[in-house]
Structures are given as C-alpha cells and as structure tokens.
Design an enzyme around this catalytic site. Structure first.
Site, mmCIF file in Angstrom:
data_model
loop_
_atom_site.group_PDB
_atom_site.id
_atom_site.type_symbol
_atom_site.label_atom_id
_atom_site.label_comp_id
_atom_site.label_asym_id
_atom_site.label_seq_id
_atom_site.Cartn_x
_atom_site.Cartn_y
_atom_site.Cartn_z
ATOM 1 N N PHE A 71 0.811 -1.221 0.000
ATOM 2 C CA PHE A 71 0.000 0.000 0.000
ATOM 3 C C PHE A 71 0.844 1.271 0.000
ATOM 4 C CE2 PHE A 71 0.419 -1.414 4.443
ATOM 5 C CZ PHE A 71 0.910 -0.274 5.063
ATOM 6 N N ARG A 99 -2.997 8.449 20.113
ATOM 7 C CA ARG A 99 -3.250 7.178 19.410
ATOM 8 C C ARG A 99 -4.586 6.576 19.871
ATOM 9 N NH1 ARG A 99 -0.136 5.381 15.052
ATOM 10 N NH2 ARG A 99 -0.393 3.263 15.784
ATOM 11 N N HIS A 133 -3.164 11.024 11.178
ATOM 12 C CA HIS A 133 -1.932 10.318 11.562
ATOM 13 C C HIS A 133 -1.564 10.776 12.963
ATOM 14 C CE1 HIS A 133 2.236 8.944 11.631
ATOM 15 N NE2 HIS A 133 2.504 10.120 12.164
ATOM 16 N N GLU A 144 9.314 12.816 13.290
ATOM 17 C CA GLU A 144 8.244 13.336 12.436
ATOM 18 C C GLU A 144 8.041 14.842 12.628
ATOM 19 O OE1 GLU A 144 4.963 10.776 13.436
ATOM 20 O OE2 GLU A 144 5.871 9.051 12.451
HETATM 21 P P1 DAT Z 1 -1.249 4.064 11.640
HETATM 22 O O1 DAT Z 1 -1.618 5.260 10.773
HETATM 23 O O2 DAT Z 1 -2.412 3.576 12.430
HETATM 24 O O3 DAT Z 1 -0.017 4.298 12.457
HETATM 25 P P2 DAT Z 1 0.418 2.456 9.878
HETATM 26 O O4 DAT Z 1 1.545 3.328 10.298
HETATM 27 O O5 DAT Z 1 0.589 0.984 10.025
HETATM 28 O O6 DAT Z 1 -0.938 2.863 10.629
HETATM 29 O O7 DAT Z 1 0.086 2.723 8.340
HETATM 30 C C1 DAT Z 1 0.125 4.014 7.792
HETATM 31 C C2 DAT Z 1 -1.137 4.236 6.972
HETATM 32 O O8 DAT Z 1 -1.163 3.326 5.857
HETATM 33 C C3 DAT Z 1 -2.420 3.930 7.736
HETATM 34 O O9 DAT Z 1 -2.882 5.031 8.476
HETATM 35 C C4 DAT Z 1 -3.363 3.531 6.658
HETATM 36 C C5 DAT Z 1 -2.483 2.838 5.642
HETATM 37 N N1 DAT Z 1 -2.462 1.367 5.849
HETATM 38 C C6 DAT Z 1 -1.919 0.686 6.893
HETATM 39 N N2 DAT Z 1 -2.053 -0.652 6.761
HETATM 40 C C7 DAT Z 1 -2.707 -0.829 5.582
HETATM 41 C C8 DAT Z 1 -3.154 -1.987 4.862
HETATM 42 N N3 DAT Z 1 -2.934 -3.223 5.315
HETATM 43 N N4 DAT Z 1 -3.810 -1.805 3.697
HETATM 44 C C9 DAT Z 1 -4.032 -0.562 3.216
HETATM 45 N N5 DAT Z 1 -3.627 0.565 3.819
HETATM 46 C C10 DAT Z 1 -2.986 0.453 4.990
HETATM 47 MG MG MG Z 2 1.951 4.685 11.792
#
Ligand code: DAT
Ligand code: MG
Length: 153
Positions: A71, A99, A133, A144
C-alpha cells in the site's frame, strides 16, 4: 482555619509532543476543527499548526518504514491528493493519548468514540483512508516533528 491548598503534581519530564496530521480526506470533509476540538477537549495543547501540501520527498521520509508494503505507493498518492494540516500537540503522555483518541488503523473496526471509528469508513481503496496520523513512539514523534516542522530546529 487556614485552607490548605494542594497542588497536583506536575512532572515536566513527562511532558511530550506528538505529530498529528489531518490527512487529505479529513481536510476535504471539513473535519479539521473536529480533530483539533477532540485534541483540545481531551486537554492537550496545540503548540504548532499549519496547512501544507507536502512534497513526495517529505512524505517518503515520513512513511519510510512502509516502503516495502503493497500500500506504499497508494499511500503516497493519497497523501499527495490535497492539502493536509500538521499539528504539534503537547501534554503528559500525549503520544499514547492521541493514538487512543485516533483509534485503530482500520476505520471499520476502530471503536466508536474514536476519531477513525466515528468519522471514517472503508472506501474500497487500495490504501486505508482514516482521517488522521499520530506518532507511535517518542522516537517517531521527534523524527516526524522535525520532518514537518524543520523551522523549529
Ligand atoms: P497508523 O496510521 O495507524 O499508524 P500504519 O503506520 O501501520 O498505521 O500505516 C500508515 C497508513 O497506511 C495507515 O494510516 C493507513 C495505511 N495502511 C496501513 N495498513 C494498511 C493496509 N494493510 N492496507 C491498506 N492501507 C494500509
Ligand atoms: Mg503509523
């Protein structure tokens, strides 16, 4: 009799800062105020705020941990699809606290009462669109904030 005033203990060493982004879906849907309102109502202080259109380079740095995920490209495209709002919020345990306010990554299963649980849903897109985020650790927060607010250095 003299009243005794007891001050609540404040530990300045525990005051943290976190980076919050209102993502393009949140800005498009006019939810900037709603997000800030939840942060402030919880008691955190907004100490930095700007609307911006980050470059691909900035976003690549921000999301470098996801570079190998399927993704990743859709994520960058989505984050480039419109302006975002970058916020620095401050308070004791604000990293963990925000969070919790944001809720789980997947808006379908995010608890009602959370930002993602209340305000987002599955849009059937390759990348999850979930309004906000929030930094996930002290180290991420420092990294960040530097990426989105380089002028603070
Ligand atoms: P978060 O934003 O909860 O910290 P993350 O850092 O794992 O989540 O991922 C960054 C962003 O990417 C998240 O807000 C939405 C997208 N994302 C995460 N996992 C995904 C998946 N399995 N399929 C599609 N989009 C995803
Ligand atoms: Mg994240």
């Amino acid at each position: 009799m003299r009243a005794r005033i007891r001050l609540l203990p404040v530990n300045p060493e525990k005051i943290e800062r976190t980076l919050i982004l209102v993502k393009p879906d949140g800005v498009r849907r006019s939810l900037i105020g709603e997000v800030i309102s939840r942060v402030e109502s919880k008691g955190y202080k907004v100490v930095g705020l700007k609307m911006m259109e980050p470059t691909r380079e900035i976003l690549a740095k921000h999301y470098e941990e996801h570079v190998d995920k399927p993704f990743y490209e859709p994520l960058l495209e989505f984050m480039l699809s419109g302006p975002i709002v970058a916020i620095i919020a401050e308070g004791n345990r604000v990293i963990e606290g925000f969070r919790k306010l944001a809720g789980a990554t997947d808006p379908t299963t995010a608890e009602p009462g959370t930002i993602r649980g209340d305000l987002a849903r599955d849009q059937g897109t390759k990348v999850v669109q979930n309004i906000v985020h929030g930094s996930d650790s002290t180290q991420s927060a420092l990294r960040e904030i530097e990426i989105f607010f380089p002028e603070l250095n």
